[in-house]
Design a protein around this motif. Structure first.
Motif, short mmCIF file in Angstrom:
data_model
loop_
_atom_site.label_atom_id
_atom_site.label_comp_id
_atom_site.label_asym_id
_atom_site.label_seq_id
_atom_site.Cartn_x
_atom_site.Cartn_y
_atom_site.Cartn_z
N LEU A 481 4.24 68.18 -15.69
CA LEU A 481 3.68 67.00 -15.04
C LEU A 481 4.81 66.17 -14.45
CD1 LEU A 481 0.79 65.56 -17.24
CD2 LEU A 481 0.65 66.55 -14.96
N ARG A 486 2.56 61.36 -14.82
CA ARG A 486 2.65 60.82 -16.18
C ARG A 486 2.40 59.32 -16.21
NH1 ARG A 486 6.10 63.89 -19.92
NH2 ARG A 486 6.56 65.94 -19.00
N LEU A 493 -2.42 60.09 -21.31
CA LEU A 493 -1.97 61.16 -22.21
C LEU A 493 -0.74 60.72 -23.00
CD1 LEU A 493 -2.24 64.37 -19.94
CD2 LEU A 493 -3.78 63.69 -21.80
N THR A 498 0.82 65.59 -23.60
CA THR A 498 1.41 66.11 -22.37
C THR A 498 2.16 67.42 -22.63
OG1 THR A 498 1.63 63.90 -21.40
CG2 THR A 498 3.05 65.63 -20.51
N GLU A 502 1.19 71.07 -21.05
CA GLU A 502 2.15 71.87 -20.28
C GLU A 502 2.31 73.27 -20.87
OE1 GLU A 502 5.00 68.30 -18.49
OE2 GLU A 502 5.58 69.35 -20.33
#
Length: 513
Positions: A481, A486, A493, A498, A502
């Motif tokens: 991200l 973000r 998140l 996060t 990912e």
């Protein structure tokens, strides 16, 4: 009539031979009768040695194959070794007296080649020669199916005792040679491969893949023309592609499709052209047309398109190879160029029509052929120009007051009869790419996306549209991200979530990537 080529040469009408040889067959007929046509893609010559080297442009045969310098010998040689070339025969039959052909047949009235020539003369000219019917002799095919693509189910001509397996009619009948490339392509049975692939995929995934591929093909078809359509226009044309093959072709159907593809018709004339047409540019200083391609004359359009419609029905009913038929039909349409605008997209729609009508593609699924063409635009243009450029030198035209072209000679046969071998080879390659790459890639993506979507829901409760946005951000940034995502779209998140998202993305899309 001129003289038969008798001397070995190194070039024929500007086309270099791979080695010194004497042009024979169709090349000899073109030379002897001064026929004004674009040279066939492949000609034949007799080499001076017994182990000549053939090329894609020349079939070099040994001295023992040399035919006599007579019409009967050269014409028989041409059909035996080179197949049926209607573009040459159309011009030849115009300059020959009917009695000349009749005498040729009388010399060997039961001969297979004499009867094929006899049938082709009457079929193309519509004139009946002063000859009795052939009687009880063995049937022969007009087209040798080992040399050229032909109908699997032709009709018998009792007068000539031949099977008319020509794919079209005298109004429109491109021919396709069985080149090594096409023999190999047809043997792959790509339609069976596609059905086999689809049979292993969940129906819901097939439906989603079909929707994406359909829209992708619509957008790609516009992109080939250098256009970026609105979403509404792309979807509308996609719907027209999805309906391809469901109705019989007709002139009103072509007009309907043109209206769909044009959309806003305030600045474009709808319906068949009522004047000349060309593809190209204008000289900046004089305004003179600089054509890359000159279209069929306006007065020939209805007859040519009627022939094209008949060709589509005949090849479908007679069991012609669908990809070969699609190539001849689609490229024939774009050479005719019957409309002021929209010809390119209609030409590619015709590919879908023929394949769908023959049930070549799996039900409900469109091969994104336009997407494959878009990836190979240079090759596509080369294939288009392989016939249109040589054709330019045979068309006489003058500029009109509006900066258009007016064609001065009879050009209809140039659009009825041409060799579509290169066009079929290109289309087969595009179809194979859609089946072997595009279709599996889209299914793999959807499977990966489903894994990702389900995994995200286990990490955090997120609406479907946000999951799609999240996936796009990760895809654009190699699985991570971005700082913007973000802090803005996915600021809610946590750092741990996060990191999990990912990792999930990498795990889900690893096989797809």
């Amino acid at each position: 009539m001129g003289e038969w080529p008798s001397q070995a040469v190194n070039d024929f009408r500007g086309r270099l031979l791979p080695e010194t040889g004497t042009p024979v067959g169709y090349a000899a007929l073109i030379a002897a009768y001064g026929l004004a046509i674009p040279l066939p893609p492949r000609l034949t010559a007799i080499a001076e040695r017994h182990h000549p080297v053939a090329t894609t442009a020349w079939n070099m045969l040994t001295p023992r194959h040399r035919p006599a310098s007579t019409l009967a010998a050269q014409l028989t040689f041409a059909i035996k070794w080179e197949g049926v070339d209607l573009s040459v025969l159309a011009q030849l039959f115009r300059v020959l007296a009917p009695d000349t052909i009749a005498d040729l047949v009388r010399a060997t009235p039961t001969g297979a080649f004499a009867r094929r020539i006899w049938f082709l003369y009457e079929w193309m000219t519509g004139d009946r020669l002063d000859l009795p019917d052939a009687g009880k002799v063995r049937l022969v095919d007009v087209v040798d199916p080992n040399q050229q693509f032909a109908l699997a189910d032709g009709e018998v001509s009792t007068r000539h005792r031949v099977v008319n397996n020509l794919p079209g009619t005298p109004r429109f009948c491109p021919m396709i040679r069985r080149s090594p490339v096409l023999v190999a392509a047809a043997a792959k049975k790509l339609d069976e491969r596609a059905r086999g692939q689809i049979g292993r995929v969940r129906p819901d995934l097939v439906a989603r893949a079909a929707a994406f591929l359909l829209l992708n093909d619509s957008k790609s078809s516009f992109a080939i023309e250098g256009e970026q359509p609105s979403s509404t226009r792309a979807i509308r044309w996609g719907q027209a592609i999805a309906e391809a093959g469901q109705t019989r072709l007709s002139l009103p159907e072509f007009d309907r499709l043109q209206r769909i593809v044009i959309g806003d018709a305030r600045f474009v004339r709808l319906g068949l052209r009522d004047e000349g047409g060309f593809v190209g540019v204008h000289d900046r200083e004089t305004g003179d047309p600089i054509p890359d391609h000159v279209s069929a004359r306006a007065q020939d359009l209805e007859d040519l398109l009627t022939g094209l419609v008949d060709y589509a029905a005949r090849t479908l009913q007679g069991g012609h190879d669908p990809v070969a038929a699609a190539a001849a039909l689609a490229f024939g349409f774009v050479y005719i160029h019957p409309y002021v605008d929209g010809n390119g997209r209609l030409h590619r729609w015709l590919i879908h029509h023929v394949l769908a009508a023959a049930a070549y593609n799996p039900p409900g699924l469109v091969f994104p052929v336009s997407a494959a063409i878009l990836r190979h635009l240079d090759t596509y243009r080369s294939v288009l120009e392989s016939y249109s450029r040589p054709l330019l030198s045979e068309i006489e035209w003058r500029r009109t007051s509006s900066g258009n072209v007016e064609v001065l000679n009879d050009t209809a046969d140039y659009y009825r009869f041409f060799d579509a071998t290169a066009h079929a080879e290109f289309l087969y390659a595009c179809v194979e790419q859609t089946i072997e790459q595009d279709l599996p890639a889209e299914v793999a993506f959807l499977e990966a996306f489903d894994r990702f979507s389900l995994g995200v829901q286990e990490i955090v409760d997120m609406p479907a549209d946000q999951v799609e946005l999240l996936q796009k951000f990760l895809q654009q940034n190699d699985g991570r991200l971005s700082q913007r995502a973000r802090t803005r779209e996915f600021a809610a998140l946590t750092a741990d979530e996060t990191a999990q998202v990912e990792q999930l993305y990498r795990d889900s899309f690893r096989a797809e990537q």
